[in-house]
Each structure stands twice: as structure tokens, then as C-alpha cells.
Design a protein around this motif. Structure first.
Motif, PDB file in Angstrom:
ATOM      1  N   PRO A  75      -6.752  -8.615  -0.947  1.00 32.32           N
ATOM      2  CA  PRO A  75      -6.578  -8.033   0.390  1.00 32.32           C
ATOM      3  C   PRO A  75      -5.238  -8.378   1.017  1.00 32.32           C
ATOM      4  O   PRO A  75      -4.649  -7.545   1.712  1.00 32.32           O
ATOM      5  N   THR A  76      -4.749  -9.582   0.789  1.00 30.05           N
ATOM      6  CA  THR A  76      -3.460  -9.959   1.375  1.00 30.05           C
ATOM      7  C   THR A  76      -2.322  -9.154   0.773  1.00 30.05           C
ATOM      8  O   THR A  76      -1.422  -8.696   1.483  1.00 30.05           O
ATOM      9  N   GLN A  77      -2.346  -8.958  -0.546  1.00 30.06           N
ATOM     10  CA  GLN A  77      -1.318  -8.127  -1.179  1.00 30.06           C
ATOM     11  C   GLN A  77      -1.416  -6.692  -0.687  1.00 30.06           C
ATOM     12  O   GLN A  77      -0.397  -6.030  -0.456  1.00 30.06           O
ATOM     13  N   ARG A  78      -2.631  -6.195  -0.506  1.00 27.92           N
ATOM     14  CA  ARG A  78      -2.802  -4.837   0.019  1.00 27.92           C
ATOM     15  C   ARG A  78      -2.271  -4.739   1.454  1.00 27.92           C
ATOM     16  O   ARG A  78      -1.670  -3.740   1.842  1.00 27.92           O
ATOM     17  N   SER A  79      -2.485  -5.790   2.250  1.00 29.15           N
ATOM     18  CA  SER A  79      -1.962  -5.796   3.620  1.00 29.15           C
ATOM     19  C   SER A  79      -0.439  -5.760   3.627  1.00 29.15           C
ATOM     20  O   SER A  79       0.178  -5.024   4.412  1.00 29.15           O
TER      21      SER A  79
END
Length: 592
Positions: free
Chosen positions: A310-314
Motif C-alpha cells: 500500500p505504501t508503494q501504491r500511495s
């Protein structure tokens, strides 16, 4: 010509040369085989065609294995010919990428490396890094982190110190030029975020609130990722440092605009008496620019789907903010007006976090909008505008569904960052060494304020709570101005009782070391009041000036200085100031 068209032209040239090389009945030049597959992979990486890059990387490994094993037979030749044919199809469909092309790319990776799982189009992150590449990442990553740290400290001293911020980009250039940077997440996404943060800081006329903390968080995230890649070959994409940087970066972007009507009470009014005119910022985008933006959105949608955390997607969603900001100013025809509305809706979705919470829907709508822009030069304007309108409505539906969905999950660490952290405070809050705070299981009965779990956070509220906790732990009384300035403190009841019972029997001896700190402080003997300090005598300013012989000696010294200034060709203003000082000194010497 857009980036995808240029890639297709360059990759087609490499594939034609590979076709002639592997189709020959004789044994091919394995060195040329490896060189062409490496060039194809590099071209795909530069064009951000990640799936084609993964397939090209598998083809490169196949060619290297043939060279190292010194093997070549008919079965290997047939596999190489099929790989070239499949890559030609993928390159032709690069601008219209879909599920069929994605499946073909994965199947190609599986055929070239049968031991690899079918659902993994590429080898694990960092698995292809040799010791030299790891050392390079560690060295350059440390340099980028150091530049970010220096820029953060410079902004603390001067919020407009943009020279130190610009230096970050030049230091990061060697690392940004790494060909397989996309294969070592989250370092590539962190560097994209750093560039976006730098652009946010230097493009504003006023200082960006929280800029030092933002760059400090970026320095810690880059340092940890580079260190893990250098030592272990892979980095944790969900590390606390990465999450914190992603959260602070998202807060630099403007969210949805709040309408005036939402600020009034829910009554009959009157509310808006005269509606103003919204300023129109017209920006006509040509077909070439629209196609380029469309290709970028299609590739960005694919990157969002391929994000491993999720952090990479953010971080990848936030990297689209400059594109959305540019498209919101488009106007002039139905397609441009529709893309401006879609860009505004997509920008708000990223700012609210909908792009991460509803990543699949957001990526699908982004892909639809990108395909519509790619066809802007040849498609029907009304149909393309309707496609963009439907994509905008889908994003609005996504927002409503996420707002209605109850969110009972605990917030991850990076979402618990307080708003006060965006203040320009010290980057490293000071802590009191050697003081043990009470555990959460045994809270102090005298402490009021936030729970112990909040004491480590910055801000006035947590600082006050820590102060009260230290007072309770050490048994200190309330602060007193009278004691500070030496006045007689108020007589305590224990002291009054002692004065009245002076003739009574002496109290028994008590072990004061065993008493609680609070009681020991309350019964401690008071110190005598200090005598007030005498007022300092006033010194006339004339006593501080030169006079008599001292003034004449000082004037003689200035005469030598004036001579030296004239010999050196000094400006007349500085010489005139020295001459005036000499004249003043002469007056002081004569008046003594």
C-alpha cells in the motif's frame, strides 16, 4: 511523436536484428545476442514499459545462460524465435496495453524460465543485483540521504534556502540513472517522491509548511532502503520511515475544494447573496501532448496494479499529482473540458486516499482515461468526452462507496502522524536521559492529560504531559516565582505546628530516606530568603567615549589607516567615514 511511439520504433529495430540473429541455422554470436537483449530491456525501462521490460529481462537471462553454458541446439533456437515473435506483438500493443498483453508477457517469462512461477513476471526484487550494483546503491543512496538531511537543516535556518534543496536533485542523478531501478522497490518510488517534494518546495513563493520535516523523513527513508538493498539485496517497502515519508508527502498536496454552501448552517438562509465568477484558466493542449499524457496515464495505471505494498501504491499515486494539476487547466473543446473534470476528480481521489483504498477501480478508470487521450487525435470527440465523463462518474461513485463503508481497522503507524508535526519544529525532539517513565500498565494516579502512549509524540500537549509526569515521579511541588526571586515562601501548616510546639517534646527520629518523594519534599526545611541584589549604578554614555590623550592617540592610528586606504584606491565613501571619525576624535581630545 510520443514516448511510446519512440520506444516502439527503437525496440522494433532491436527485435529485427535479434530475429535475423536467432533465425540463422548457424550458431549465433552469443555476445551480440546478450548485447541486443540488454539494449531491449534498457529501452523498455526508459519508456516505463515494466511488463515488456520483465519479458526482455527474462530473454536476456536466457541469452546469458546460452553464452555461459556454451550451448545451442534446435530446441533453444525455436524458443528464441518464439520469444522474438511474442516481443514484437507486445511492442506493437504497447500503446493499447490490456489483460491479453499482460498474460502474453507472463507466459513469455514462464517459457523462457520454466522454473519461475507463472504469476511472477519478473524475478524477486534485487535478486539480479551483483555486489557492484549493491555497493553503488549503498554509496549513492547515502549521498542522497545526506543531501536531504542538509537541505532539511538549511530550511530550518532559512525557509527559502532553495539552493540546498536544488542540490538534492543533482546528487540523486547517478542513482536515478540506474537501469534496473524499478526492480529494487521502493527506492525508485522514493526518488520520485523526493523530486515531487523538491518541486513543491521550490515552486512556491511562500515557504512550504513542514518542509524540513518532509525532507528529513525522505532522508531517513532513502537511507534505510539503500542500506537494506546494499546489505540484503531487498528493502522493506512497508518500513516505518517509508510510510512516514509517504504520509507527509501526501499532506503537501491540496485536497478537494470545499464549497461555500458547505460552510453555512442548515437553515433557510439567506446564504449566497451574489455568486462570483470563477476565473477561467484556458490551456489548449495539442494532440501530441494529449497522446503523451494518455500514454503516461496508461502506464501509471499498470504501475499501480503492480505495486507490492500500500505504501508503494500511495507513492506511485502521488507521483501523478503534477500530471493531474496540468490537465485540470485544459479547456477549449468537449474532450479537454472532460479531461479537466476527470483530472480534478482523480486529484481529489489521490488526496483523500481513495486511490489506495480502491486501487483496482482507480487504476481501471485511469486506464480508460489514458486510452481515450491516446485516441484523441483520431477518435470522435463526443465519444471520447463521454468515456471521460463515465470515468469521472465512476470515481465519484468510488468516493461515495468508500465514505459509506465503515472503517474499523486500526490506523497504521504512518496515519497516526499528528498535524502538529508539520510545524517547523526541531527535527529531533529532545528527550530527558536517565528518567524512567511509568509503564502503561501502571499509570500514575497524579498525572493528568493524554495517555502514556501519546507522550512520545511532539507538540505542546504531549510536552506538558511529560512535564507533569516528571513532577509526579520526582515529588516536586508546584513552581513558585517567590522562591525563584528569593522572597519568603508561605508558611506551611507543618512549619506552623512546629513553631507552636517548640516547647513540646522533640519528635521521634524518622528515617526520611524511606519516605515517599512527595512527602519528603513537603516536609523539607525551607531555605532562608536571599537578600535582594543592589541596583547597578547608571554609567553616563560620555564615560564610554574617548577623551583627552586617548582620543588623540586613536586619531593618529586612524591617520595611518587613511593613508593605507588612499594608497590602495579604496572607495571615497569608506575614506570619508574615517576622516569624519578623526575629526570627532579631535573634538573629544580638545574638550577634555
Amino acid at each position: 511523436m510520443g514516448l511510446t511511439e519512440f520506444f516502439a520504433m527503437e525496440a522494433s529495430e532491436y527485435l529485427e536484428r535479434l530475429d535475423s540473429l536467432v533465425s540463422s541455422p548457424t550458431r549465433p554470436d552469443t555476445g551480440e545476442f546478450v548485447r541486443l537483449t540488454r539494449a531491449l530491456r534498457g529501452s523498455a525501462l526508459m519508456a516505463r514499459q515494466s511488463s515488456i521490460a520483465a519479458a526482455s529481462a527474462a530473454f536476456e537471462r536466457f541469452a546469458r545462460a546460452c553464452r555461459e553454458a556454451d550451448a545451442w541446439d534446435e530446441s533453444l533456437r525455436q524458443r528464441a524465435v518464439r520469444a522474438v515473435d511474442d516481443l514484437k506483438i507486445l511492442v506493437r500493443q504497447a500503446g493499447r496495453w490490456g489483460d491479453a498483453e499482460e498474460r502474453r508477457a507472463r507466459n513469455l517469462v514462464r517459457d523462457l524460465a520454466p522454473e519461475a512461477p507463472t504469476d511472477a513476471p519478473a524475478e524477486p526484487a534485487g535478486a539480479g543485483l551483483d555486489s557492484g550494483a549493491r555497493a553503488f546503491i549503498g554509496r549513492e543512496g547515502a549521498a542522497v540521504a545526506s543531501a536531504l538531511d542538509q537541505a532539511a537543516k538549511a530550511l530550518q535556518q532559512n525557509p527559502m534556502a532553495h539552493d540546498a534543496v536544488h542540490r538534492v536533485l543533482s546528487v540523486a542523478q547517478p542513482l536515478r540513472g540506474l537501469s534496473n531501478l524499478s526492480d529494487v522497490p521502493p527506492l525508485g518510488d522514493l526518488l520520485e517522491g523526493v523530486e515531487q517534494a523538491v518541486a513543491q518546495i521550490v515552486s512556491r513563493r511562500e515557504p512550504l509548511r513542514g518542509a524540513p520535516l518532509l525532507l528529513d523523513a525522505a532522508a531517513k527513508a532513502v537511507a534505510r532502503s539503500a542500506r537494506e538493498l546494499a546489505t540484503e539485496g531487498s528493502a522493506d517497502a512497508e518500513a516505518d520511515e517509508v510510510q512516514r515519508f509517504a504520509t507527509l508527502l501526501g499532506r503537501t498536496e491540496e485536497g478537494a475544494v470545499v464549497s461555500i454552501e458547505a460552510l453555512f448552517h442548515e437553515d433557510e438562509g439567506p446564504h449566497v447573496l451574489e455568486r462570483g465568477t470563477v476565473p477561467v484558466r484556458r490551456r489548449v493542449l495539442g494532440h501530441v501532448e494529449l497522446v503523451s499524457h494518455g500514454e503516461h496515464l496508461v502506464q501509471a495505471a499498470h504501475d499501480l496494479e503492480q505495486a507490492i505494498s500500500p505504501t508503494q501504491r500511495s507513492l506511485r499515486a502521488q507521483s501523478l499529482m503534477p500530471t493531474f494539476r496540468a490537465l485540470t487547466e485544459a479547456s477549449g473543446n468537449p474532450v479537454l473540458n472532460a479531461i479537466a473534470r476527470f483530472a480534478a476528480s482523480a486529484r481529489d481521489a489521490v488526496a483523500r486516499g481513495d486511490a489506495v483504498a480502491g486501487a483496482e477501480t482507480f487504476a481501471a478508470r485511469l486506464q480508460e482515461a489514458g486510452h481515450a487521450l491516446v485516441e484523441a487525435a483520431t477518435g470522435d470527440e463526443l465519444e471520447l468526452a463521454q468515456t471521460l465523463h463515465d470515468a469521472t462518474e465512476a470515481l465519484e461513485t468510488l468516493r461515495q462507496s468508500l465514505d459509506a463503508k465503515p472503517r474499523i481497522e486500526a490506523a497504521p503507524p504512518h496515519e497516526a502522524v499528528r498535524a502538529t508535526e508539520l510545524e517547523d519544529a526541531a527535527l529531533e525532539p529532545a528527550t530527558t536521559p536517565g528518567v524512567a517513565e511509568p509503564s502503561a500498565s501502571e499509570p500514575s494516579a497524579t498525572m493528568e492529560g493524554p495517555p502514556a502512549a501519546d507522550l512520545d509524540e511532539p507538540g505542546l500537549e504531549a510536552s506538558w504531559a511529560r512535564f507533569e509526569q516528571l513532577l509526579a515521579a520526582r515529588g516536586l511541588g508546584s513552581p513558585s516565582l517567590e522562591e525563584l526571586i528569593g522572597a519568603t515562601p508561605p508558611t506551611e501548616p507543618a512549619a506552623e505546628a512546629a513553631a507552636e510546639g517548640a516547647t513540646a517534646e522533640p519528635p521521634p527520629q524518622v528515617d526520611r530516606a524511606a519516605e515517599p518523594p512527595a512527602k519528603r519534599a513537603a516536609t523539607a526545611p525551607t531555605r532562608p530568603a536571599l537578600a535582594p541584589l543592589p541596583e547597578p549604578a547608571l554609567v553616563p554614555i560620555i564615560d564610554l567615549c574617548y577623551s583627552g590623550r586617548d582620543a588623540l592617540v586613536r586619531a593618529a592610528g586612524l591617520r595611518r589607516q587613511i593613508t593605507d586606504q588612499l594608497a590602495a584606491g579604496a572607495p571615497s565613501e569608506s575614506v570619508r567615514d574615517l576622516i569624519e571619525e578623526v575629526l570627532d576624535l579631535v573634538d573629544l581630545g580638545l574638550s577634555a
